[in-house]
Write a protein that holds these residues in place. Structure first.
Motif, short mmCIF file in Angstrom:
data_model
loop_
_atom_site.label_atom_id
_atom_site.label_comp_id
_atom_site.label_asym_id
_atom_site.label_seq_id
_atom_site.Cartn_x
_atom_site.Cartn_y
_atom_site.Cartn_z
N HIS A 43 0.85 -1.19 0.00
CA HIS A 43 0.00 0.00 0.00
C HIS A 43 0.90 1.24 0.00
O HIS A 43 1.77 1.39 0.86
CB HIS A 43 -0.91 0.01 1.23
N GLU A 46 1.69 3.59 3.16
CA GLU A 46 2.19 2.97 4.38
C GLU A 46 3.71 2.90 4.33
O GLU A 46 4.28 2.31 3.43
CB GLU A 46 1.61 1.56 4.51
N ARG A 87 -2.43 5.26 -2.03
CA ARG A 87 -2.53 3.94 -1.44
C ARG A 87 -2.57 2.84 -2.50
O ARG A 87 -1.86 1.86 -2.45
CB ARG A 87 -3.79 3.87 -0.57
N HIS A 130 2.59 -4.00 7.00
CA HIS A 130 1.64 -2.91 6.68
C HIS A 130 1.64 -1.92 7.83
O HIS A 130 1.99 -2.25 8.96
CB HIS A 130 0.23 -3.47 6.49
N SER A 132 -1.36 -0.08 8.73
CA SER A 132 -2.74 0.36 8.85
C SER A 132 -3.08 1.21 7.63
O SER A 132 -2.95 0.76 6.50
CB SER A 132 -2.92 1.12 10.16
N GLU A 192 0.69 -5.50 11.08
CA GLU A 192 0.07 -4.17 10.99
C GLU A 192 0.61 -3.36 12.16
O GLU A 192 0.51 -3.79 13.31
CB GLU A 192 -1.46 -4.24 11.11
#
Ligand SMILES: [Zn+2]
Lengths: 316, 310
Positions: A43, A46, A87, A130, A132, A192
Motif C-alpha cells: 500500500h 504505508e 494507497r 503494513h 494500517s 500491521e
C-alpha cells in the motif's frame, strides 16, 4: 549483498517502473538453509515497513558473519504509489493487495503482483509489513488467517509484537499477498503497526528485534546476541470490540493509543467546528487494551474510531 | 411516482448526502418488479444519465401511467459526493461501494451505505446495475454476468444488447452487488456502459435496452425498436491485443467496428521522439469490443479486445 530487479516495465514517458529487492545470503552454500522474505509498501500510503527494512538491511550489513540463510528484502512494492502518496496503484486505482496472484497477461498491477508472488515463492517464511492506513493507528500486531494458523501462529509469537489477531477465512481476502503465498507453501505473516504516511520509530525498532529473533530461531542468522521478545496477547483468549462513530464530525481523542482502559472511560468527542458543540462523546464499551485508535480526525457516521481487545487477562 | 429517501448521511463540512429512489407503482399487482441502480462511482456519466433518463421517461413520456405494470424502483446515483468532485470512489477513504455488499449496518460508512441500498432493493424480481469497466478501457455496452450459480442468461438476453460477457467469479466479486443480489434471489444483471465522461450521439442505447428489458419482462407496456439477439461470450471467444511498447496510443479503429485479420488497428508512438514504435495488428476477423481509453499506454497493456467472428 546484491540488488536485484524483480519487475520492470517501461512507462509511457521516459521512465521505467522498476521493483527491486536486496538479497543477503551466507557466503558459503549451506545445506538446508532457509530463506525469509520481508515485503513492504504494497500500500503506497504505508511507510513503517520501509523503516523496518532499512533497519534490517543496515543490521545485516553490519553483521555479515551472522548469515546462515537467505534474506530477501522488498521495501517498496507499490513504488509509484509510495512516491506519490497514493494507497492504490496510481491511475488504475486498485488495491494491490486485492489483485493477487495476478498474472503475466493481466493489467500492469496484476503483472507486478504476479512477479512479486513468483519471486517470493520458495521462501520458507514471508513477512508482509503494513502500517494500517492514514485513518487508524495500530499497535504492532500480527494478523493471521485461521486457515493457516497451525503453520503461522508459532512464528508470529517470535516477532516481538503486542497482539496476534486470528481471523476467519473471508473469500475476498483470497486475493491478498499473504493468502497467495500461504497457499504456495510459504508461511506468511501480516504485520500491521503504526499509521499511514508516518514513521513510528519505536515500533520499527520493536519489529526489527522480532524479525532478528525469528531469524535466529529459524537458523537464518547465528549470533550470540539475545533478542528478548515480548509475549503477545492473542485474540484466542478474548474478544475484539469495535467502536464506530455514531455521527459525522471532527474526532478529538481523549486518551492515548495503546492505553489499558476501563469500560465507560472516555475515548473522545465528535465535535462540530462551526458552533462549538459536541455532537457525541464516545466511551469504551468494555475493559481492555485500546489497540486501534482513530488518527485522521474527519469522520463520517460509521468511521472506525477504536478497537479494544478485552481479554480475560487484559489487566495483567 | 414516489420519492423514497434511502440514505441520509451528514458530513463535517459538506451538506448531507441524500440518496433517493424513484418508485413507480405498477398497475398489475401480479406483474414482476425491477430495481435499477445507477451510478455507484464517479468519473463516469452513462450510468447516471441512463437512470435519470428512465425516470423522466416513466414519469413524463408514457401516455398512460397504467402502462407501468410492475413496480419499478430507480436509484440514479448513490455516490453524489464522488460525482460532484470527479472522484471515483467514496471520497474520504476511497473505498469502492461495489465492493461493500451486502453491507453492514454497524460497520464502516460505506458498509452502512450499501446496507441501506441493499435493504431498499430487496425482493424485486429483476435487478439491473449500471456500471463501467474497472480497468482503463472503454467498451461497447454489454451485459456482465458472473458464473455464480445463480445467474439467469435467458433473462440477460432480454436487454437485446449484442454481447453478454459470461465471466468466471473472482474472490473480489463475492462482495459485489450483482453477486449478493443474486444470492438473495433477484435476477440481477450488470450492464457495463462505455466509460465516457461526455455524452455521445448514441448515448441512448442503454436506455433503450432498459425499456425493452422491462417490456419483455411484462413490467412495462412500451417498446422501442427491437434490440439484438445477444451472443454469449466467454473469455475463450475474446482475443486480447496487447502492445509490447509503452508510449502514446493512437487507435485507428473504433469500438464496434469489424476488423480483418492482419489489419492495422492502432499505433504506438514514442512519447518523446514521435516515431511509430509499434503497429497494432488485428489477430483475427472480429469486432472490437473494448479499447484502451487513455492516450498514454503502459507496456504490455491491453490495447484492444476483439470478439472473434465464428
Ligand atoms: Zn496495508
Amino acid at each position: 549483498m546484491q540488488i536485484l530487479e524483480i519487475f520492470s516495465s517501461k512507462l509511457p514517458v521516459g521512465e521505467d517502473l522498476v521493483i527491486k529487492k536486496s538479497r543477503f545470503e551466507a557466503n558459503s552454500n549451506l545445506q538446508n538453509s532457509k530463506r525469509i522474505s520481508i515485503v513492504s509498501g504494497i500500500h503506497g500510503d504505508e511507510l513503517e515497513g520501509q523503516y523496518v527494512t532499512y533497519l534490517l538491511a543496515a543490521w545485516l550489513k553490519a553483521n555479515p558473519d551472522t548469515l546462515r540463510g537467505t534474506i530477501d528484502i522488498y521495501p517498496g512494492i507499490n513504488a509509484l504509489g509510495i512516491d506519490s502518496i497514493t494507497r492504490g496503484f496510481p491511475l488504475y486505482e486498485v488495491d494491490l493487495n486485492r489483485v493477487f496472484p495476478g498474472g503475466e497477461d493481466e493489467f500492469l498491477p496484476g503483472q507486478l503482483v504476479h512477479a512479486l508472488a513468483l519471486d517470493v515463492k520458495g521462501s520458507d517464511i514471508a513477512i508482509d509489513i503494513h502500517s494500517s492506513n492514514i485513518f487508524l493507528r495500530e499497535i504492532p500486531q500480527i494478523r493471521i488467517n485461521k486457515e493457516f494458523s497451525n503453520a503461522t501462529l508459532p512464528l508470529a509469537k517470535e516477532l516481538n509484537c503486542d497482539f496476534i489477531w486470528i481471523h476467519d477465512a473471508i473469500t475476498v481476502l483470497e486475493a491478498t499477498f499473504s493468502h497467495t503465498l500461504n497457499t504456495m507453501g510459504t508461511k506468511t505473516l501480516v504485520v500491521e503497526m503504526g499509521v499511514g504516511m508516518r514513521l513510528t520509530q519505536e515500533y520499527g525498532l520493536q519489529l526489527l528485534k522480532g524479525i532478528l529473533n525469528l531469524m535466529q530461531k529459524e537458523g537464518i542468522i547465528q549470533t550470540q546476541e539475545v533478542f528478548e521478545v515480548r509475549e503477545p496477547f492473542s485474540s484466542e483468549v478474548g474478544d475484539v470490540y469495535y467502536l464506530n462513530s455514531p455521527c459525522s464530525g471532527l474526532f478529538v481523542a481523549a486518551l492515548s493509543h495503546c492505553d489499558v482502559i476501563k469500560k465507560d472511560d472516555k475515548i473522545g468527542d465528535i465535535v462540530n467546528p462551526l458552533n462549538g458543540e459536541i455532537f457525541e462523546t464516545m466511551y469504551a464499551p468494555h475493559d481492555g487494551i485500546l489497540f486501534t485508535l482513530r488518527e485522521y480526525p474527519v469522520v463520517y457516521e460509521g468511521s472506525l474510531i477504536a478497537r479494544i481487545f478485552g481479554g480475560n487477562d487484559a489487566e495483567n | 411516482m414516489q420519492k423514497i429517501e434511502i440514505i441520509k448521511i451528514t458530513s463535517l463540512n459538506r451538506e448531507p448526502l441524500v440518496v433517493e429512489g424513484y418508485f413507480f407503482q405498477g398497475s398489475d399487482p401480479k406483474a414482476p418488479s425491477v430495481a435499477i441502480v445507477g451510478a455507484m462511482e464517479g468519473k463516469t456519466i452513462l450510468p447516471l444519465y441512463t437512470a435519470s433518463k428512465l425516470v423522466d421517461f416513466l414519469q413524463n413520456s408514457l401516455s398512460d401511467s397504467k402502462k407501468i405494470l410492475g413496480n419499478i424502483l430507480i436509484i440514479p446515483s448513490i455516490n453524489h459526493y464522488a460525482l460532484n468532485i470527479n472522484e471515483r470512489f467514496w471520497p474520504l477513504d476511497k473505498t469502492n461501494l461495489n465492493m461493500m455488499f451486502p453491507g453492514y449496518d454497524k460497520g464502516e460508512t460505506t458498509q452502512r451505505i450499501t446496507k441501506k441500498v441493499f435493504d431498499a432493493i430487496q425482493g424485486y424480481t429483476h435487478g439491473v446495475i449500471l456500471e463501467t469497466r474497472d480497468d482503463l478501457s472503454t467498451c461497447m455496452p454489454y451485459v456482465k454476468e458472473f458464473k455464480s450459480g445463480f445467474e439467469d442468461l435467458e433473462d440477460a438476453k432480454k436487454f437485446g444488447l449484442k454481447i453478454i460477457h459470461y465471466k468466471d467469479l473472482k474472490p473480489t466479486d463475492t462482495v459485489s452487488l450483482q453477486y449478493n443480489w443474486q444470492l438473495w434471489e433477484t435476477k440481477a444483471h450488470s450492464i457495463v456502459c462505455p466509460s465516457t465522461t461526455e455524452l455521445q450521439v448514441d448515448s441512448d442505447e442503454i436506455f433503450e435496452a432498459l425499456v425493452n428489458f422491462l417490456n419483455k419482462n411484462n413490467i412495462l407496456q412500451h417498446k422501442f425498436l427491437g434490440g439484438y439477439e445477444s451472443t454469449i461470450i466467454t473469455n475463450e471467444d475474446m482475443l486480447i491485443v496487447k502492445t509490447p511498447n509503452s508510449g502514446i496510443f493512437v487507435p485507428i479503429k473504433k469500438i464496434g467496428t469489424q476488423v480483418k485479420e492482419n489489419e492495422v488497428i492502432g499505433q504506438i508512438i514514442h512519447a518523446l521522439e514521435g516515431k511509430v514504435v509499434h503497429k497494432i495488428i488485428a489477430p483475427c476477423n472480429g469486432v472490437i469490443t473494448c479499447s484502451y481509453k487513455n492516450a498514454l499506454i503502459f507496456e504490455n497493456a491491453v490495447a484492444f479486445r476483439i470478439a472473434k467472428n465464428s
